[in-house]
Design a protein around this motif. Structure first.
Motif, mmCIF file in Angstrom:
data_model
loop_
_atom_site.group_PDB
_atom_site.id
_atom_site.type_symbol
_atom_site.label_atom_id
_atom_site.label_comp_id
_atom_site.label_asym_id
_atom_site.label_seq_id
_atom_site.Cartn_x
_atom_site.Cartn_y
_atom_site.Cartn_z
ATOM 1 N N ILE A 139 0.840 -1.189 0.000
ATOM 2 C CA ILE A 139 0.000 0.000 0.000
ATOM 3 C C ILE A 139 0.881 1.247 0.000
ATOM 4 O O ILE A 139 0.581 2.240 -0.657
ATOM 5 C CB ILE A 139 -0.982 -0.016 1.206
ATOM 6 N N HIS A 140 1.999 1.200 0.712
ATOM 7 C CA HIS A 140 2.883 2.359 0.753
ATOM 8 C C HIS A 140 3.385 2.709 -0.651
ATOM 9 O O HIS A 140 3.371 3.866 -1.060
ATOM 10 C CB HIS A 140 4.077 2.094 1.681
ATOM 11 N N ALA A 141 3.827 1.690 -1.396
ATOM 12 C CA ALA A 141 4.342 1.956 -2.741
ATOM 13 C C ALA A 141 3.221 2.472 -3.648
ATOM 14 O O ALA A 141 3.447 3.350 -4.491
ATOM 15 C CB ALA A 141 4.976 0.698 -3.330
ATOM 16 N N PRO A 176 10.357 1.916 12.593
ATOM 17 C CA PRO A 176 10.144 3.240 12.031
ATOM 18 C C PRO A 176 8.660 3.623 11.877
ATOM 19 O O PRO A 176 8.349 4.763 11.592
ATOM 20 C CB PRO A 176 10.794 3.118 10.648
ATOM 21 N N CYS A 177 7.769 2.658 12.056
ATOM 22 C CA CYS A 177 6.347 2.904 11.766
ATOM 23 C C CYS A 177 5.787 4.059 12.605
ATOM 24 O O CYS A 177 4.971 4.850 12.136
ATOM 25 C CB CYS A 177 5.537 1.647 12.011
ATOM 26 N N SER A 178 6.238 4.127 13.867
ATOM 27 C CA SER A 178 5.672 5.128 14.771
ATOM 28 C C SER A 178 5.967 6.562 14.325
ATOM 29 O O SER A 178 5.264 7.485 14.715
ATOM 30 C CB SER A 178 6.199 4.890 16.191
ATOM 31 N N ASN A 179 6.989 6.756 13.506
ATOM 32 C CA ASN A 179 7.272 8.110 13.020
ATOM 33 C C ASN A 179 6.078 8.706 12.301
ATOM 34 O O ASN A 179 5.872 9.913 12.315
ATOM 35 C CB ASN A 179 8.453 8.096 12.028
ATOM 36 N N CYS A 180 5.327 7.868 11.637
ATOM 37 C CA CYS A 180 4.205 8.385 10.850
ATOM 38 C C CYS A 180 2.844 7.980 11.418
ATOM 39 O O CYS A 180 1.864 8.660 11.203
ATOM 40 C CB CYS A 180 4.316 7.905 9.413
ATOM 41 N N HIS A 181 2.782 6.854 12.099
ATOM 42 C CA HIS A 181 1.498 6.376 12.629
ATOM 43 C C HIS A 181 1.504 6.511 14.149
ATOM 44 O O HIS A 181 1.295 5.537 14.875
ATOM 45 C CB HIS A 181 1.269 4.913 12.243
ATOM 46 N N TYR A 182 1.761 7.699 14.606
ATOM 47 C CA TYR A 182 1.977 7.876 16.036
ATOM 48 C C TYR A 182 0.748 7.556 16.898
ATOM 49 O O TYR A 182 0.869 6.864 17.913
ATOM 50 C CB TYR A 182 2.510 9.287 16.332
ATOM 51 N N ALA A 211 -3.228 -2.789 2.679
ATOM 52 C CA ALA A 211 -4.313 -2.045 3.313
ATOM 53 C C ALA A 211 -4.949 -2.963 4.350
ATOM 54 O O ALA A 211 -5.121 -4.158 4.108
ATOM 55 C CB ALA A 211 -5.327 -1.610 2.273
ATOM 56 N N ALA A 212 -5.292 -2.402 5.497
ATOM 57 C CA ALA A 212 -5.756 -3.220 6.612
ATOM 58 C C ALA A 212 -6.996 -4.024 6.260
ATOM 59 O O ALA A 212 -7.159 -5.159 6.690
ATOM 60 C CB ALA A 212 -6.026 -2.334 7.819
ATOM 61 N N ALA A 213 -7.872 -3.430 5.446
ATOM 62 C CA ALA A 213 -9.140 -4.091 5.170
ATOM 63 C C ALA A 213 -9.040 -5.053 3.993
ATOM 64 O O ALA A 213 -10.019 -5.640 3.575
ATOM 65 C CB ALA A 213 -10.215 -3.042 4.904
ATOM 66 N N GLY A 368 -6.178 0.159 -2.766
ATOM 67 C CA GLY A 368 -6.386 -0.995 -1.895
ATOM 68 C C GLY A 368 -7.109 -0.636 -0.611
ATOM 69 O O GLY A 368 -7.619 -1.499 0.083
ATOM 70 N N ARG A 369 -7.142 0.644 -0.285
ATOM 71 C CA ARG A 369 -7.875 1.038 0.915
ATOM 72 C C ARG A 369 -9.349 1.168 0.585
ATOM 73 O O ARG A 369 -9.710 1.539 -0.529
ATOM 74 C CB ARG A 369 -7.333 2.370 1.443
ATOM 75 N N PRO A 370 -10.231 0.859 1.550
ATOM 76 C CA PRO A 370 -11.656 0.923 1.247
ATOM 77 C C PRO A 370 -12.143 2.349 1.045
ATOM 78 O O PRO A 370 -11.627 3.277 1.661
ATOM 79 C CB PRO A 370 -12.304 0.303 2.481
HETATM 80 C C1 HEC Z 1 7.024 8.049 6.197
HETATM 81 C C2 HEC Z 1 5.750 7.799 6.823
HETATM 82 C C3 HEC Z 1 5.307 6.355 7.039
HETATM 83 C C4 HEC Z 1 5.998 5.344 7.656
HETATM 84 C C5 HEC Z 1 7.394 5.373 8.216
HETATM 85 C C6 HEC Z 1 5.083 4.219 7.698
HETATM 86 N N1 HEC Z 1 3.897 4.545 7.120
HETATM 87 FE FE1 HEC Z 1 2.263 3.351 6.933
HETATM 88 N N2 HEC Z 1 1.315 4.777 5.857
HETATM 89 C C7 HEC Z 1 1.785 6.058 5.656
HETATM 90 C C8 HEC Z 1 0.780 6.819 4.938
HETATM 91 C C9 HEC Z 1 0.892 8.284 4.527
HETATM 92 C C10 HEC Z 1 -0.323 5.962 4.722
HETATM 93 C C11 HEC Z 1 -1.661 6.306 4.049
HETATM 94 C C12 HEC Z 1 -2.517 7.095 5.007
HETATM 95 C C13 HEC Z 1 -3.006 6.260 6.137
HETATM 96 O O1 HEC Z 1 -3.717 5.294 5.887
HETATM 97 O O2 HEC Z 1 -2.672 6.564 7.294
HETATM 98 C C14 HEC Z 1 0.056 4.678 5.307
HETATM 99 C C15 HEC Z 1 -0.758 3.560 5.316
HETATM 100 C C16 HEC Z 1 -0.506 2.409 6.044
HETATM 101 C C17 HEC Z 1 -1.407 1.280 6.145
HETATM 102 C C18 HEC Z 1 -2.742 1.105 5.431
HETATM 103 C C19 HEC Z 1 -3.805 1.865 6.144
HETATM 104 C C20 HEC Z 1 -5.202 1.460 5.734
HETATM 105 O O3 HEC Z 1 -6.062 2.361 5.738
HETATM 106 O O4 HEC Z 1 -5.444 0.294 5.462
HETATM 107 C C21 HEC Z 1 -0.821 0.373 6.976
HETATM 108 C C22 HEC Z 1 -1.388 -0.970 7.413
HETATM 109 C C23 HEC Z 1 0.465 0.924 7.376
HETATM 110 N N3 HEC Z 1 0.619 2.169 6.786
HETATM 111 C C24 HEC Z 1 1.358 0.292 8.222
HETATM 112 C C25 HEC Z 1 2.664 0.732 8.437
HETATM 113 C C26 HEC Z 1 3.672 -0.051 9.106
HETATM 114 C C27 HEC Z 1 3.465 -1.435 9.676
HETATM 115 C C28 HEC Z 1 4.814 0.696 9.098
HETATM 116 C C29 HEC Z 1 6.187 0.307 9.619
HETATM 117 C C30 HEC Z 1 6.745 -0.955 9.092
HETATM 118 C C31 HEC Z 1 4.512 1.957 8.446
HETATM 119 N N4 HEC Z 1 3.201 1.926 8.050
HETATM 120 C C32 HEC Z 1 5.413 2.997 8.262
HETATM 121 C C33 HEC Z 1 3.004 6.561 6.061
HETATM 122 C C34 HEC Z 1 3.985 5.844 6.709
#
Ligand code: HEC
Ligand code: HEC
Ligand code: HEC
Ligand code: HEC
Ligand code: HEC
Ligand code: HEC
Ligand code: HEC
Ligand code: HEC
Ligand code: HEC
Length: 441
Positions: A139-141, A176-182, A211-213, A368-370
């Protein structure tokens, strides 16, 4: 800059000479991957060339102005680099696209810092192709391809000059996930798994995060570790398998969460959720068209929305599948000890039960997100939507005195008793047939 200009011709020549070998170095690095797998963390004295680069690039304040006005800091932490997994590779191998003849200045224009990162991280692929491939499916890509500037690329999760071994990740920090999903991280840190210092990637993976769903991946992750969970639930929950399909794990294991029903457009022929067609999102506009008053889809509107999706060659194959879930991502991570989980049948199986008062209809969006659209709770009970909503409508609804009665009996009689359990299952099945819901379990 002044300092840079004073670089001697001899240094430049030395840099250049070394760079002629860059291609060979790259090849050597691949060999090194094999070698270091056995050697472990190799001794990391910096090469002479790297020392030369760092003579300039370890200085604080060295920066470069980019075309869009961004300032790119050019400082590299030499000590961190020396300790990193890549110290033996050396600067020039990764920066092969930088012209070091007469370096500095840099000749090619750099548009902005995000553009720079996007271009530079391609180098990771050359040595880590399998990981890159996994990441490409994430989903990130997908978000990066859509131009989302907040979505992570390799170097957002791995500091480019201080890449550490997998074993060095500190799960408790959520990084690193917490940097963005605090907010999710803080919720998670207090949960049963957070307290056990489990990493986000144990459920989501690190690279092919989906995507989670999407699909059943998260549920499968849960059941992968908790292999006897289904059997354990069967001892007290009739049709536990059906509940596992129709109720998300957090809906019971995050007891304080606000619960709701999501009705997912489902393609019965393809046996999967309906997804938006590439490049032509239609769901939201169609839903809005059907919901003329803008107050949420009522039963008629839902019916006409479905008709629309059934016309395009899928004839009659698109239905709805209900799922009871928590309302927010934060709530999905507040899992508690099982003794506190929702066990009370009446929380769901009662006239006017809370979870059934909040309803959405959803389709899988392009990334992929709903994509969700609000509906009125009445769609779960209305005769008009019986066909499309299947058996789901009945559960918390108003016309199900019989089920309410059976459940009262279940609660009173203590459903742990095997005999009562069997009888109840039989009664429930008959009941399900009577109301015409598709009973498929
Ligand atoms: C540089 C910022 C960044 C980092 C680091 C990051 N994410 Fe994300 N992620 C995002 C963004 C932006 C989205 C799309 C918006 C959202 O759904 O919050 C996303 C979406 C997601 C989704 C899908 C959300 C959905 O609605 O289904 C998941 C699951 C997820 N991230 C998990 C992770 C995990 C696990 C990690 C660590 C391995 C991680 N993220 C690290 C920025 C980040
Ligand atoms: C004499 C000081 C000096 C030395 C030695 C030096 N650099 Fe630089 N480097 C700079 C300066 C100054 C800039 C910014 C140039 C500009 O603003 O045009 C720069 C920019 C860069 C950039 C960012 C732009 C790009 O092309 O990607 C990279 C990467 C880089 N240098 C890597 C290296 C590497 C690797 C070495 C050693 C092989 C090295 N540098 C040696 C001073 C130096
Ligand atoms: C494993 C590959 C790799 C190695 C080895 C490497 N770099 Fe980099 N470097 C990158 C990537 C990727 C970026 C882009 C950073 C980003 O995405 O922000 C970068 C960016 C830079 C920049 C621009 C400023 C920044 O941090 O974004 C400079 C300057 C630089 N590197 C210098 C060096 C020097 C000096 C060395 C050796 C001591 C070195 N690099 C070793 C991959 C590497
Ligand atoms: C969303 C964050 C995130 C992104 C983006 C990311 N990684 Fe990772 N990566 C991690 C985490 C976390 C680990 C630690 C292992 C784990 O938790 O599974 C890891 C581990 C690794 C490993 C060692 C373990 C393995 O699976 O082989 C490599 C190599 C790696 N990453 C390379 C990359 C490359 C190359 C990219 C870009 C294509 C990338 N990573 C993008 C978070 C990320
Ligand atoms: C020239 C080849 C090369 C390039 C380019 C490269 N790496 Fe590596 N990488 C390696 C080697 C070699 C190792 C050490 C492998 C080992 O120790 O098993 C390594 C190790 C790693 C590890 C730790 C693996 C583990 O199992 O713990 C991560 C994470 C990683 N690289 C990420 C990246 C990222 C991110 C980039 C892009 C910025 C990148 N690499 C670019 C060759 C490369
Ligand atoms: C025990 C397994 C597990 C762990 C560990 C975990 N998650 Fe989740 N995650 C889930 C589940 C389950 C969902 C919700 C799926 C559903 O029902 O829609 C979810 C959903 C998400 C979402 C999408 C939220 C939304 O708005 O829909 C993001 C983003 C996310 N997780 C990030 C993280 C991060 C960051 C961490 C680490 C701090 C983490 N997760 C740890 C299981 C986990
Ligand atoms: C209808 C509510 C409900 C649903 C849905 C549900 N659980 Fe539970 N679960 C409970 C309750 C209540 C307990 C405690 C039972 C007890 O202690 O007697 C429990 C216990 C557990 C336990 C500890 C017992 C054990 O040893 O297995 C685990 C692990 C667990 N659940 C995982 C899951 C997973 C994974 C899912 C999703 C696939 C899930 N649960 C879905 C209500 C539920
Ligand atoms: C990587 C393995 C792993 C995954 C994946 C995983 N768990 Fe766990 N789970 C654990 C561990 C370890 C514990 C802590 C056990 C303890 O402390 O007693 C735990 C504890 C629990 C508990 C508390 C059990 C109790 O006895 O009170 C519940 C409930 C639970 N997990 C549900 C889930 C759900 C739901 C998912 C998926 C969203 C999930 N787990 C995914 C490993 C995992
Ligand atoms: C968190 C909400 C929730 C809780 C708690 C819950 N259920 Fe359910 N249950 C559901 C949902 C949603 C369905 C709908 C399944 C469907 O239509 O596919 C369901 C379906 C059923 C069915 C019908 C299964 C079938 O085959 O169609 C029975 C019987 C049932 N539940 C009994 C119970 C009993 C007994 C308890 C308490 C021990 C309980 N449930 C606890 C949400 C819940």
């Amino acid at each position: 800059m002044v300092r840079a200009r004073r670089q001697s011709a001899a240094t430049r020549a030395a840099i250049h000479a070394d760079l002629v070998n860059a291609a060979r170095l790259a090849f050597a690095a691949v060999l090194l991957a094999v070698a270091s797998a056995t050697a472990g963390a190799a001794d990391s004295a910096l090469s002479q060339l790297d020392e030369q680069c760092l003579a300039c690039h370890s200085s604080a304040g060295l920066e470069m102005k980019l075309a869009n006005g961004d300032k790119l800091s050019l400082q590299v932490d030499a000590a961190a680099f020396a300790k990193s997994v890549h110290s033996a590779i050396g600067c020039a191998v990764c920066h092969a696209s930088t012209s070091f003849e007469n370096h500095p200045p840099v000749k090619t224009k750099i548009a902005g810092s995000r553009e720079y990162s996007l271009a530079q991280t391609k180098v990771c692929e050359s040595c880590h192709a399998p990981v890159f491939k996994q990441y490409e499916g994430s989903i990130h890509a997908a978000l990066v391809r859509d131009g989302n500037p907040g979505a992570p690329i390799c170097t957002d999760c791995h500091s480019p000059h201080a890449v550490m071994a997998k074993a060095a990740f500190d799960a408790a920090s959520g990084a690193p996930c917490s940097n963005c999903h605090y907010p999710i991280y803080t919720a998670y840190a207090g949960s049963v798994h957070g307290q056990a210092a489990m990493a986000c990637s144990s459920c989501h993976n690190a690279h092919d995060v989906s995507a989670a769903a999407k699909g059943d991946r998260l549920k499968s992750a849960c059941l992968g570790c908790h292999q006897d969970a289904l059997a354990a639930h069967k001892t007290w929950l009739p049709n536990a398998g059906r509940h596992f399909d129709a109720v998300s794990c957090p809906a019971c294991h995050s007891p304080k969460a606000k619960r709701k029903v999501d009705l997912r457009l489902y393609d019965n022929a393809a046996q999967q959720r309906v997804a938006e067609k590439e490049g032509v999102p239609q769901f939201e506009s169609r839903a809005r068209l059907a919901d003329a008053k803008g107050t949420g889809l009522d039963a008629m509107a839902l019916q006409s929305l479905l008709r629309g999706f059934n016309q395009e060659g899928t004839d009659g194959k698109t239905t709805l599948r209900g799922r009871l879930e928590v309302s927010t991502g934060v709530e999905a991570h507040q899992l508690v000890r099982s003794a506190e989980a929702v066990r009370d049948c009446a929380k769901c199986h009662q006239q006017g039960a809370d979870p059934f008062q909040s309803v959405t209809v959803s389709i899988v969006g392009a990334d992929g997100r709903p994509v969700r659209y609000g509906a009125k709770p009445e769609v779960l009970n209305s005769i008009i939507s019986v066909d499309s909503v299947g058996g789901f409508y009945a559960i918390g609804g108003t016309r199900i005195k019989l089920l309410d009665w059976l459940l009262a009996l279940a609660v009173l009689g203590g459903i742990g008793a095997p005999l009562g359990h069997l009888t109840l299952n039989w009664l429930f099945k008959r009941y399900a047939k009577r109301i015409g819901g598709k009973e498929d379990s």
